[in-house]
Scaffold this active site. Structure first.
Site, PDB file in Angstrom:
ATOM      1  N   GLY A 138       0.817  -1.209   0.000  1.00 12.63           N
ATOM      2  CA  GLY A 138       0.000   0.000   0.000  1.00 12.63           C
ATOM      3  C   GLY A 138       0.846   1.252   0.000  1.00 12.63           C
ATOM      4  O   GLY A 138       0.380   2.327   0.392  1.00 12.63           O
ATOM      5  N   THR A 152       2.119   3.164  -2.532  1.00 14.97           N
ATOM      6  CA  THR A 152       1.690   4.245  -3.424  1.00 14.97           C
ATOM      7  C   THR A 152       0.466   4.954  -2.860  1.00 14.97           C
ATOM      8  O   THR A 152       0.355   6.189  -2.911  1.00 14.97           O
ATOM      9  CB  THR A 152       1.382   3.689  -4.826  1.00 14.97           C
ATOM     10  OG1 THR A 152       2.522   2.971  -5.311  1.00 14.97           O
ATOM     11  CG2 THR A 152       1.048   4.813  -5.797  1.00 14.97           C
ATOM     12  N   TRP A 153      -0.452   4.188  -2.318  1.00 16.29           N
ATOM     13  CA  TRP A 153      -1.657   4.737  -1.678  1.00 16.29           C
ATOM     14  C   TRP A 153      -1.262   5.669  -0.536  1.00 16.29           C
ATOM     15  O   TRP A 153      -1.766   6.791  -0.413  1.00 16.29           O
ATOM     16  CB  TRP A 153      -2.478   3.564  -1.157  1.00 16.29           C
ATOM     17  CG  TRP A 153      -3.908   3.827  -0.847  1.00 16.29           C
ATOM     18  CD1 TRP A 153      -4.647   4.924  -1.185  1.00 16.29           C
ATOM     19  CD2 TRP A 153      -4.790   2.948  -0.142  1.00 16.29           C
ATOM     20  NE1 TRP A 153      -5.933   4.784  -0.729  1.00 16.29           N
ATOM     21  CE2 TRP A 153      -6.053   3.588  -0.095  1.00 16.29           C
ATOM     22  CE3 TRP A 153      -4.650   1.697   0.447  1.00 16.29           C
ATOM     23  CZ2 TRP A 153      -7.151   2.999   0.532  1.00 16.29           C
ATOM     24  CZ3 TRP A 153      -5.747   1.115   1.060  1.00 16.29           C
ATOM     25  CH2 TRP A 153      -6.984   1.772   1.102  1.00 16.29           C
ATOM     26  N   HIS A 201      11.843   1.245   0.183  1.00 15.57           N
ATOM     27  CA  HIS A 201      11.501  -0.125   0.577  1.00 15.57           C
ATOM     28  C   HIS A 201      12.644  -0.763   1.368  1.00 15.57           C
ATOM     29  O   HIS A 201      12.613  -1.967   1.632  1.00 15.57           O
ATOM     30  CB  HIS A 201      11.198  -0.982  -0.652  1.00 15.57           C
ATOM     31  CG  HIS A 201       9.950  -0.595  -1.381  1.00 15.57           C
ATOM     32  ND1 HIS A 201       8.742  -0.425  -0.738  1.00 15.57           N
ATOM     33  CD2 HIS A 201       9.720  -0.344  -2.701  1.00 15.57           C
ATOM     34  CE1 HIS A 201       7.826  -0.087  -1.638  1.00 15.57           C
ATOM     35  NE2 HIS A 201       8.386  -0.041  -2.823  1.00 15.57           N
ATOM     36  N   PHE A 217      -0.724  -1.906 -13.216  1.00 13.60           N
ATOM     37  CA  PHE A 217       0.016  -1.865 -11.958  1.00 13.60           C
ATOM     38  C   PHE A 217      -0.972  -1.861 -10.795  1.00 13.60           C
ATOM     39  O   PHE A 217      -0.786  -2.557  -9.802  1.00 13.60           O
ATOM     40  CB  PHE A 217       0.891  -0.609 -11.923  1.00 13.60           C
ATOM     41  CG  PHE A 217       1.701  -0.453 -10.660  1.00 13.60           C
ATOM     42  CD1 PHE A 217       2.973  -0.982 -10.569  1.00 13.60           C
ATOM     43  CD2 PHE A 217       1.185   0.230  -9.561  1.00 13.60           C
ATOM     44  CE1 PHE A 217       3.721  -0.842  -9.408  1.00 13.60           C
ATOM     45  CE2 PHE A 217       1.928   0.373  -8.400  1.00 13.60           C
ATOM     46  CZ  PHE A 217       3.200  -0.160  -8.329  1.00 13.60           C
TER      47      PHE A 217
END
Length: 336
Positions: free
Chosen positions: A78, A80-81, A143, A297
């Site tokens: 999650g 990008t959200w 990440h 995506f």
């Protein structure tokens, strides 16, 4: 294929070449790129490309700012959200810019260059330099596991805000499988991918459970912990909590409702600045995708898609890893 080498030291990081590992060889046989092999960064055993070695010193010595906001997660949790939510909160809900300027231009993906196949690095900007040159307050996505963040964060020399996002391991595995199919060209079966994931070899940043553990055990007071499942269940509540954490709890009820709408799955699917379709299309054009043209995506955005992929036996193996993680960290994981 690259032959295994003895463990070496790469600027304070102990590196083990794992290219000869039988599962890694299976992974590489199912990829069009990444032919220089894979390494583990010791003592944490996190998997990266062999080419990542040359970036480790720059990552470690990166100059952090106290007013930075770092969005940290394992891939497909999650991120990008969360990025879009945080950017909007920090930029006065500027939906006009959000709908015009790609999210990747509005914030840096810190180590992107370090995880890109070396032969394609000449075609992209240096992501670490991009992050360094951003005006304050910077919003930086990464990440990287906690132990591999810049030294100034881990030593508390600088005190940026950190937002960590967690997602159920089984949904992560499924989502990452599709991610590697469309962006890395992975041509193997899901069963092979799940085996790689469970063994901590499912691409760079693995093992998943150790990655999550690295943040939950740090428990610094400048870290906000979110879960994908909570965002699906109560997005408004998460928005309000995040706005308080960031010190920008100034928005009206109507403005929060507008942000909820902007962050809806349907809007993400249909907005070019958010859906990363250009990345997918570029991977298709250069042969780094085994999907048909137009693969997405932003795929489903649901909780529990793993039920369509994992056998009961395989699911139990994930549950056992989840139980160990909960015991060590105190994290409470929803188990549907």
């Amino acid at each position: 294929m690259t032959q295994p080498s003895s463990t070496e030291i790469e600027d304070k990081h102990e590196i083990e070449d794992i290219t000869s590992n039988s599962l890694i060889q299976e992974l590489m046989c199912n990829l069009p790129g990444h032919k220089n092999g894979f390494i583990k960064v010791k003592p944490y055993d996190f998997v990266f490309l062999t080419d990542t070695k040359s970036y480790l010193k720059r990552i470690r010595e990166f100059e952090v700012r106290d007013d930075d906001i770092w969005i940290c997660s394992f891939p497909k949790c999650g991120t990008t959200w969360t990025q879009e939510m945080i950017w909007c909160l920090m930029n006065n809900l500027d939906f006009k810019t959000a709908n015009k300027v790609d999210l990747d231009e509005r914030m840096a993906f810190f180590e992107e260059t370090a995880i890109t196949d070396l032969k394609y690095c000449d075609f992209m900007d240096d992501s670490i330099e991009q992050a360094a040159n951003m005006p304050s307050p910077r919003i930086i996505k990464t990440h990287l596991p906690f132990q591999m963040l810049p030294d100034q964060i881990r030593t508390r020399d600088k005190n940026p805000k950190i937002i960590h996002v967690y997602r159920n391991s089984r949904d992560v595995c499924v989502s990452l499988y599709h991610h590697w199919k469309i962006l890395e060209g992975f041509g193997g079966s899901f069963d092979l991918w799940a085996k790689l994931f469970l063994e901590g070899l499912g691409g760079y940043y693995c093992p998943f459970w150790k990655h999550v553990e690295s943040y939950y055990l740090s428990r610094y007071d400048n870290i906000m912990f979110l879960t994908y499942e909570d965002m699906k269940r109560d997005l408004k509540g998460i928005i309000l909590d995040a706005s308080c954490f960031l010190g920008c709890d100034k928005y009206s009820e109507n403005e929060i409702a507008q942000l909820e709408q902007h962050l809806s799955f349907k809007n993400f699917q249909n907005t070019p600045t958010l859906n990363k379709q250009h990345h997918v299309d570029n991977c298709y054009k250069v042969g780094f995708s085994n999907q048909t043209e137009g693969a997405a995506f932003v795929r489903k955005g649901i909780v529990g898609d793993w039920k369509n992929y994992l056998s009961h036996e395989m699911s139990e193996k994930f549950r056992e890893e989840d139980r160990i993680l909960c015991t060590v960290t105190g994290l409470v994981i929803e188990d549907e």
